[in-house]
Design an enzyme around this catalytic site. Sequence first.
Site, PDB file in Angstrom:
ATOM      1  CE  LYS A 118      -3.885  -2.290   2.210  1.00 49.61           C
ATOM      2  NZ  LYS A 118      -3.303  -3.644   2.340  1.00 49.61           N
ATOM      3  CE  LYS A 157      -5.720   0.647   4.366  1.00 53.12           C
ATOM      4  NZ  LYS A 157      -6.759   1.084   3.446  1.00 53.12           N
ATOM      5  N   GLY A 163      -7.997  -8.183   2.376  1.00 56.27           N
ATOM      6  CA  GLY A 163      -9.155  -8.904   3.249  1.00 56.27           C
ATOM      7  C   GLY A 163      -9.557  -8.561   4.620  1.00 56.27           C
ATOM      8  N   GLY A 164      -9.427  -7.386   4.783  1.00 53.78           N
ATOM      9  CA  GLY A 164      -9.683  -6.785   6.323  1.00 53.78           C
ATOM     10  C   GLY A 164      -8.861  -7.331   7.352  1.00 53.78           C
ATOM     11  CG  HIS A 207     -14.992  -0.905  -0.887  1.00 59.44           C
ATOM     12  ND1 HIS A 207     -13.907  -1.222  -0.181  1.00 59.44           N
ATOM     13  CD2 HIS A 207     -14.766  -1.424  -2.104  1.00 59.44           C
ATOM     14  CE1 HIS A 207     -12.978  -1.829  -0.659  1.00 59.44           C
ATOM     15  NE2 HIS A 207     -13.361  -2.017  -1.843  1.00 59.44           N
ATOM     16  CD  GLU A 274     -10.384  -3.058  -2.798  1.00 57.27           C
ATOM     17  OE1 GLU A 274     -10.211  -2.538  -1.785  1.00 57.27           O
ATOM     18  OE2 GLU A 274     -10.644  -4.480  -2.665  1.00 57.27           O
ATOM     19  NE  ARG A 291      -5.628 -10.445  -2.941  1.00 61.56           N
ATOM     20  CZ  ARG A 291      -6.910 -10.128  -2.868  1.00 61.56           C
ATOM     21  NH1 ARG A 291      -8.149 -10.335  -3.543  1.00 61.56           N
ATOM     22  NH2 ARG A 291      -7.195  -9.182  -1.916  1.00 61.56           N
TER      23      ARG A 291
END
Length: 657
Positions: A118, A157, A163-164, A207, A274, A291
């Site tokens: 990120k 994060k 995936g949270g 989102h 996203e 991915r």
Amino acid sequence: MGPFHKILIANRGEIAVRILRTARKMGIKTVAVYASDDVDSLHVTLADEVVLLEGSQLSETYLNQEKLIRFALEKGAQAVHPGYGFLSENAEFAEKVERAGLVFIGATPEQIRLMGEKTQAIAFVKAIGIPVIPSLAGSVSDILIHCDELEFPLLVKASGGGGGKGMEVVHDLEHLPLALQQAQRQAQQYFGNGELFVEKFLPKARHIEVQLMGDGKGNACHFFERECSIQRRYQKLIEEAPAQSVPPSLKEKLYEAALEIARSIHYRGAGTIEFLVDEAANFYFLEMNTRLQVEHPVTELITGKDLVEWQFKIAAGDSFSLQQNDLSVKGHAFELRICAEDPLQNFRPTSGVVGEMSIPQNVRWDSFLQKGMQLSSNYDSLAGKLIIWGETRAAALSKLQESLHRLHLAGLKTNQEFLSQLLNLEAFKKNEIDTRLAEVQLPEIIRSMESKAEDWVTVQMLSGYLLHHFYRPTESTNVWKAMGYWRMMARFKIKIGDDWHEMQVEKKESALQLSWSGREYDLRNCQFNGSFIEFQINEKDITIFISEEDKATIVQLNSKRCQLRSNHVANEVRLNKLEVDRNELKTDQVVADLFGKVVAVLVKPGDVLQKGQNLLVIESMKSEFTIQSPVNAVVKNIHVAKGHLVQDKELLVDLES
């Protein structure tokens, strides 16, 4: 290069099954890998060849890069498909695969490093003029030193994950250190990279993500967008496509931004950009997943394109024949994530042996479940994905709710009823949603799930129970000719949850006359079909699903699952004293109410505790759960240590006053 003749799938669960199905359609042989606790998974059954990954830790099995590459070479595979999660966004693994002379079916190692992590991704997209959210990255100490540069609330994060996992909103400085430490622990465990990322939290946003496919030579197409705002703890629950709440002009801006990113790095394979879209229709780059996404099926249903097939083609060096004009949207699609967890116990992961499964017709069901398999606590709780298509959003939503009610997974307690309640929210029906909707509505949904069933629901469940146990015909008879003690008239006492219900049944010529709670009901036209029973009560059609679990009968009606029992059924008889003893609250012992692994012990013998004080942290299905003291007490004995594998109802800590 030409088409592959054999690939190794470096993953498990439903995504391994998904990849297998397209490989089989294309005539590609498959090698599946599995850990010992996955031996009964569907991906092991379907693969042409299988290899056991020996070991009890993820680092020894699905995260062991050397093993995976060695087995691919030994089995003669030409390529490795990483699926999602695990090593799918690990640049080091992609690099090793390619150095071994194999093809990595995914982005290049350089693209994974740039966009899959990120921190670098944010810097890159910011440099090419795409809006980003203010953020910080680094170690726990780095972030604590510079956190005054950002305004609370903050979202913590993992820098290298998705995936949270490890994500948490922090509202003040006092709670930031603990949140950072927990996120770092999960980041290191699941992604092998402990770097953290902190950004300004947008409390009311949507989102929205754009699906991409690139050929690695600068050509790329978008496959339109997905709406993924329905989330809990940053885990997506319901996904849909297209995002009808987003105006066409804003969609075009999102497509352009996504394609700019893909083309500027000559992106290869399937990827997703996203975005967060705020109330003022401003959009911000969130991250890129280099991915295939869990929710890719909704895109496949509205475009008619098999994304895994295109992954194979691009990785094999086929020319990228797709043009943007070749792609269009038809209809609307939804995906529900069916997870093995108990919403009434704070979504604790559940386990069990899978029994009879009833999958509704005319839906897509992506899952790895097979009858008789035991779910493992070593992985996430996703049991399957229910995916449907309709001409319009309203038509698709109606079909989705109906299909959810027709889904039955015996032996497993899941989030099925919770999802049904979400679908029934007026805000969801009207598409007035944001990323906080599920969290905001959660208390009301839980209260609704905990409340006693309405009389009409109760009588349907009681009727299904009676039919299953006392009026189920043998092969040589029908239900109305069944012989026995209950044939003419009977009184029954049946327990639903904590409440007993008395029902009288009288045999009529072609029906049963039921008397319950001062009212009469006419039950007729009964059909037994394996795990479900269809019948009519007062001329209304009813479908009930039945399974027998843990000395009780589980009845499922319209996604609601209740436990029923009676002393008329031999294996459900319980003595009153035993029942009282089992239900008695013990405050001198702390017992596990889930299964998993101890990742932290926070107290020691002799410690003086306050009620609610944290004792242990248990990791189960890729989530962490904190066990707290039920009372003010002193720690007497601790029966587990870090790394211990905990079983449900296992004694953890002894307390004394």
